[in-house]
Design a protein around this motif. Structure first.
Motif, PDB file in Angstrom:
ATOM      1  N   VAL A   1     -27.975  52.684 -14.204  1.00 43.93           N
ATOM      2  CA  VAL A   1     -26.889  52.135 -15.015  1.00 43.93           C
ATOM      3  C   VAL A   1     -26.364  50.880 -14.333  1.00 43.93           C
ATOM      4  CG1 VAL A   1     -24.625  52.561 -16.047  1.00 43.93           C
ATOM      5  CG2 VAL A   1     -26.257  54.446 -15.800  1.00 43.93           C
ATOM      6  N   GLU A   2     -26.219  49.797 -15.094  1.00 43.06           N
ATOM      7  CA  GLU A   2     -25.675  48.561 -14.522  1.00 43.06           C
ATOM      8  C   GLU A   2     -24.631  47.974 -15.453  1.00 43.06           C
ATOM      9  OE1 GLU A   2     -26.245  45.390 -15.919  1.00 43.06           O
ATOM     10  OE2 GLU A   2     -28.219  45.430 -16.874  1.00 43.06           O
TER      11      GLU A   2
ATOM     12  N   SER B   1     -26.025  51.506 -10.340  1.00 41.38           N
ATOM     13  CA  SER B   1     -26.108  52.884  -9.870  1.00 41.38           C
ATOM     14  C   SER B   1     -27.468  53.464 -10.224  1.00 41.38           C
ATOM     15  CB  SER B   1     -25.012  53.756 -10.492  1.00 41.38           C
ATOM     16  OG  SER B   1     -23.731  53.378 -10.040  1.00 41.38           O
ATOM     17  N   ALA B   2     -28.060  54.158  -9.270  1.00 36.13           N
ATOM     18  CA  ALA B   2     -29.277  54.929  -9.511  1.00 36.13           C
ATOM     19  C   ALA B   2     -28.904  56.398  -9.389  1.00 36.13           C
ATOM     20  CB  ALA B   2     -30.361  54.564  -8.506  1.00 36.13           C
ATOM     21  N   LEU B   3     -29.147  57.150 -10.458  1.00 35.26           N
ATOM     22  CA  LEU B   3     -28.756  58.553 -10.515  1.00 35.26           C
ATOM     23  C   LEU B   3     -30.003  59.433 -10.550  1.00 35.26           C
ATOM     24  CD1 LEU B   3     -26.858  56.744 -12.668  1.00 35.26           C
ATOM     25  CD2 LEU B   3     -25.571  58.875 -12.677  1.00 35.26           C
ATOM     26  N   PHE B   4     -30.039  60.426  -9.670  1.00 29.35           N
ATOM     27  CA  PHE B   4     -31.112  61.411  -9.640  1.00 29.35           C
ATOM     28  C   PHE B   4     -30.476  62.764  -9.917  1.00 29.35           C
ATOM     29  CE2 PHE B   4     -32.410  57.861  -7.089  1.00 29.35           C
ATOM     30  CZ  PHE B   4     -33.766  57.703  -7.339  1.00 29.35           C
TER      31      PHE B   4
ATOM     32  N   THR C   1     -24.780  53.877  -5.437  1.00 28.46           N
ATOM     33  CA  THR C   1     -24.014  52.869  -6.168  1.00 28.46           C
ATOM     34  C   THR C   1     -23.713  51.672  -5.282  1.00 28.46           C
ATOM     35  OG1 THR C   1     -22.969  54.482  -7.649  1.00 28.46           O
ATOM     36  CG2 THR C   1     -21.849  52.370  -7.389  1.00 28.46           C
ATOM     37  N   HIS C   2     -23.872  50.489  -5.866  1.00 27.28           N
ATOM     38  CA  HIS C   2     -23.476  49.246  -5.200  1.00 27.28           C
ATOM     39  C   HIS C   2     -22.581  48.463  -6.137  1.00 27.28           C
ATOM     40  CE1 HIS C   2     -23.733  44.992  -4.052  1.00 27.28           C
ATOM     41  NE2 HIS C   2     -23.784  45.463  -2.828  1.00 27.28           N
TER      42      HIS C   2
END
Length: 261
Positions: free
Chosen positions: A146-147, A211-214, A224-225
């Motif tokens: 998600v960005e 954000s990269a969600l696993f 998240t950055h």
């Protein structure tokens, strides 16, 4: 160590103006910049450094060019810099396959650092995303990215989001093109096990959030950055330019600039 002569393609942009300050803060020489319609404020910012109409005029003045312009000019810039023998720090995103090939061709003649994002934090998040992709199997952990960016951003998903997705796919040993799903809408059916999903949000003046969600049935890991200031991109790009000093021709990454590989 002698100062580098650094030129800035697209010096009139928001990152371009910050690059002027960061080049000087790092003790390098601002060789000049390119801008279509420079205003008085830009000319004052550059001082004695020239504002030029194109890269053909700027390249002979430089050791390195930092380029945050537009995908449509990457082909021309690759040819100009390769012919001039000038190193290239390239932060332009949204490149089509032809432009990607142009960058690779140029790297056979000059040293190039190419990155979707020059923030050290984003580089580390991307590296961690690759590790998580390898450690967390797709059938058990759904990967979603998600960005969110400011309303003026013209490409979606962002180049950084795609780079994170590429890292996850690489960790899982698959091609992103084979598993990528953008902006689900309507009756999509159940989520595919191998999918890497992307959602792009736009609004206000948000500099950049990724954000990269696993997510599994029993837990979730989120990387998240958030960028608060575009200056982080300018600082990283100048760091990359300095790192290119004396490098042989080749295509380099920010992971190499940070000493991670």
């Amino acid at each position: 160590m002698s100062a580098l002569r650094i030129g800035i393609a697209g010096v009139g942009g928001r990152v371009g103006r910050l690059l002027v300050e960061e080049v000087r803060a790092a003790g390098h020489v601002l060789a000049g910049g390119t801008a279509r319609a420079p205003d008085a404020g830009l000319r004052d910012l550059l001082g004695e450094a020239p504002v030029l109409p194109g890269l053909s005029e700027l390249a002979p003045l430089c050791d390195v060019v930092i380029d945050f312009t537009h995908a449509s000019v990457v082909h021309d810039h690759a040819l100009i810099l390769a012919q001039a023998g000038v190193a290239w720090v390239l932060g332009t995103t949204g490149l089509d396959p032809e432009a990607v090939a142009d960058v690779h061709a140029a790297s056979g003649r000059i040293a190039v650092v190419q990155a979707a994002n020059f923030s050290p934090g984003v580089v580390l998040v991307t590296r961690l995303a690759r590790l998580l992709g390898a450690a967390l199997p797709a059938p058990a952990y759904d990967a979603e990215i998600v960005e969110m960016h400011h309303r003026q951003k013209v490409d979606a998903p962002s180049g950084t989001a795609l780079a994170i997705g590429e890292a996850v796919a690489d960790g899982r040993g698959v091609r992103l093109a084979d598993v990528r799903v953008d902006g689900r809408s309507g009756h999509t059916g159940p989520r595919g096990e191998q999918q890497i999903g992307f959602a792009a949000l736009r609004g206000g003046q948000i500099v950049g959030e990724h954000s990269a969600l696993f997510t599994s049935a029993s837990e979730q890991i989120v990387l998240t950055h958030r960028a608060f200031d575009r200056r982080v991109y300018a600082t990283g790009a100048v760091r990359a330019a300095d790192w290119l000093r004396g490098r042989t021709p080749g295509l380099y990454s920010m992971e190499q600039v940070l000493g991670l590989v």
